[in-house]
Design an enzyme around this catalytic site. Sequence first.
Site, PDB file in Angstrom:
ATOM      1  N   TYR A 215      24.284  35.054  44.691  1.00  0.00           N
ATOM      2  CA  TYR A 215      23.637  36.181  45.368  1.00  0.00           C
ATOM      3  C   TYR A 215      22.367  35.750  46.095  1.00  0.00           C
ATOM      4  O   TYR A 215      22.006  36.326  47.114  1.00  0.00           O
ATOM      5  CB  TYR A 215      23.268  37.274  44.356  1.00  0.00           C
ATOM      6  CG  TYR A 215      24.349  38.292  44.101  1.00  0.00           C
ATOM      7  CD1 TYR A 215      25.604  37.896  43.676  1.00  0.00           C
ATOM      8  CD2 TYR A 215      24.101  39.651  44.269  1.00  0.00           C
ATOM      9  CE1 TYR A 215      26.601  38.830  43.427  1.00  0.00           C
ATOM     10  CE2 TYR A 215      25.086  40.589  44.015  1.00  0.00           C
ATOM     11  CZ  TYR A 215      26.327  40.175  43.600  1.00  0.00           C
ATOM     12  OH  TYR A 215      27.289  41.111  43.359  1.00  0.00           O
TER      13      TYR A 215
ATOM     14  N   LYS B 160      33.727  29.314  35.288  1.00  0.00           N
ATOM     15  CA  LYS B 160      34.843  28.702  36.011  1.00  0.00           C
ATOM     16  C   LYS B 160      34.618  27.189  35.952  1.00  0.00           C
ATOM     17  O   LYS B 160      34.520  26.496  36.974  1.00  0.00           O
ATOM     18  CB  LYS B 160      34.860  29.242  37.454  1.00  0.00           C
ATOM     19  CG  LYS B 160      36.080  28.843  38.273  1.00  0.00           C
ATOM     20  CD  LYS B 160      37.353  29.555  37.864  1.00  0.00           C
ATOM     21  CE  LYS B 160      38.536  29.019  38.658  1.00  0.00           C
ATOM     22  NZ  LYS B 160      39.838  29.507  38.157  1.00  0.00           N
TER      23      LYS B 160
ATOM     24  N   ASP C  77      39.100  33.907  35.502  1.00  0.00           N
ATOM     25  CA  ASP C  77      40.399  34.499  35.863  1.00  0.00           C
ATOM     26  C   ASP C  77      41.152  34.931  34.609  1.00  0.00           C
ATOM     27  O   ASP C  77      41.711  36.025  34.532  1.00  0.00           O
ATOM     28  CB  ASP C  77      41.228  33.537  36.734  1.00  0.00           C
ATOM     29  CG  ASP C  77      41.320  32.125  36.170  1.00  0.00           C
ATOM     30  OD1 ASP C  77      40.580  31.794  35.214  1.00  0.00           O
ATOM     31  OD2 ASP C  77      42.143  31.337  36.689  1.00  0.00           O
TER      32      ASP C  77
ATOM     33  N   ASP D 239      29.291  40.779  38.139  1.00  0.00           N
ATOM     34  CA  ASP D 239      29.488  41.941  39.003  1.00  0.00           C
ATOM     35  C   ASP D 239      30.921  42.446  38.865  1.00  0.00           C
ATOM     36  O   ASP D 239      31.168  43.648  38.693  1.00  0.00           O
ATOM     37  CB  ASP D 239      29.193  41.535  40.458  1.00  0.00           C
ATOM     38  CG  ASP D 239      29.389  42.696  41.426  1.00  0.00           C
ATOM     39  OD1 ASP D 239      28.949  43.811  41.097  1.00  0.00           O
ATOM     40  OD2 ASP D 239      29.996  42.472  42.491  1.00  0.00           O
TER      41      ASP D 239
ATOM     42  N   ASP E   1      32.541  45.705  36.374  1.00  0.00           N
ATOM     43  CA  ASP E   1      33.292  46.820  36.970  1.00  0.00           C
ATOM     44  C   ASP E   1      34.644  46.984  36.280  1.00  0.00           C
ATOM     45  O   ASP E   1      35.118  48.112  36.081  1.00  0.00           O
ATOM     46  CB  ASP E   1      33.530  46.584  38.475  1.00  0.00           C
ATOM     47  CG  ASP E   1      32.526  47.339  39.340  1.00  0.00           C
ATOM     48  OD1 ASP E   1      31.419  47.630  38.835  1.00  0.00           O
ATOM     49  OD2 ASP E   1      32.842  47.635  40.505  1.00  0.00           O
TER      50      ASP E   1
HETATM   51  C1  IPM Z   1      26.075  46.345  41.275  1.00  0.00           C
HETATM   52  C2  IPM Z   1      26.351  46.497  42.748  1.00  0.00           C
HETATM   53  C3  IPM Z   1      25.414  45.567  43.503  1.00  0.00           C
HETATM   54  C4  IPM Z   1      25.707  44.160  43.058  1.00  0.00           C
HETATM   55  C5  IPM Z   1      25.486  45.668  45.026  1.00  0.00           C
HETATM   56  C6  IPM Z   1      25.371  47.104  45.492  1.00  0.00           C
HETATM   57  C7  IPM Z   1      24.447  44.827  45.697  1.00  0.00           C
HETATM   58  O1  IPM Z   1      27.672  46.243  43.030  1.00  0.00           O
HETATM   59  O2  IPM Z   1      24.960  46.686  40.834  1.00  0.00           O
HETATM   60  O3  IPM Z   1      26.958  45.894  40.553  1.00  0.00           O
HETATM   61  O4  IPM Z   1      26.611  43.514  43.586  1.00  0.00           O
HETATM   62  O5  IPM Z   1      25.027  43.677  42.173  1.00  0.00           O
HETATM   63 MN    MN Z   2      28.888  45.822  41.284  1.00  0.00          MN
END
Ligand code: IPM
Ligand code: MN
Length: 367
Positions: free
Chosen positions: A145, A195, A227, A251, A255
């Site tokens: 990032y 990884k 993975d 990230d 999710d």
């Molecule tokens: C998160 C979001 C952010 C990230 C984006 C919006 C920059 O997806 O907080 O997970 O990738 O960290």
């Molecule tokens: Mn995110």
Amino acid sequence: MPQSHRIAVLPGDGIGPEVMVEALKVLNAVTKSHNFTVEHETYLVGGAAIDATGGPLPEDTVKGCEAAEAILFGSVGGPKWENLPPNIQPERGALLPIRKHFGLYANLRPGVCHPALTHASPVKNELIPNGFNVLCVRELTGGIYFGQPKGIEERNGEPVAIDTMVYAKSEIVRIAKVAFEAAMGRDKRLCSIDKANVLSNSVLWRETVEEVAKDYPEVKLSHLYVDNAAMQIIRRAPDFDVLVTGNLFGDIISDEMAMISGSLGMLPSASLGKTTESGGNFGLFEPSGGSAPDIAGQGIANPIAQILSLAMLLRYSLGQAAAADSIDQAVEKAIGAGFRTGDIFTGAEGEIKVGTTGMGRAILENL
Ligand code: IPM
Ligand code: MN
């Protein structure tokens, strides 16, 4: 004299402001019942800030956050601002600079599927008969990032895009410690995700996590390639306790955890930085779900993620663990009593469908 604290409140866009109202009612109630005070000033962020000031993170907001012990954040973004250049879009233009500015390197994202809410998970219920409770610890200020060089340039007559993944050993050590400490307070199992079969970053990551593990002999450490981890989490979520991983993998994996838990509207998160004078960590606390523009303004959003984010703020930044516990318990009781916002409502017997304020009230009544 009751202990006094100061926090900055950044409701943002979409459902942010509506769910924040409920969180502030809860804050008001617990400060009274637990005898401390929290001054809270509200600041603009995200699309709301773009509309009012031209940028997603006004200086005034940064100053307000600097003067506080913690930030209670709502959510940012929405279709209105989607076509702006990426670096001034609400998400990227506000969240990434805040993380960097305040050194919020440790992102804690609980992935919890409540035993009473397994039906809301897209995972086959026979795989999660009692739900699950996993904590994802994501490194948040390093890796691909932020690594330099970064950008798009012309090479041999065509555009070339460059992102650089960089981790210093010290960055890995500090996030590993956060993860091991978290595991010590839970079921003492930690799975590190990398990884290492391809990336030098991950080779150093794995070696370093192994080194830090020597200070935590009680924690059972395992490693998975990212993975494979993505598959194993779907297949056997209840087998995991704490996960630790870098910025990009975290990230994605967080999710995935959020999705299989059933409702984004239930999950808080904490992004922690340095220890402050009061002994807590400066931090930003926000729901894991986004601004949900599709349901904003209808009074139907689930306020639980925002309320649990407040509980994390009280626990990690203000050192008010008892107040945090009472909020967690009040949420449990409201769920146990059958209260459901639309995102977790199935129509089963005993469920009571409520909106944002109805859920807020059910939680307040149990405080
Ligand atoms: C998160 C979001 C952010 C990230 C984006 C919006 C920059 O997806 O907080 O997970 O990738 O960290
Ligand atoms: Mn995110």
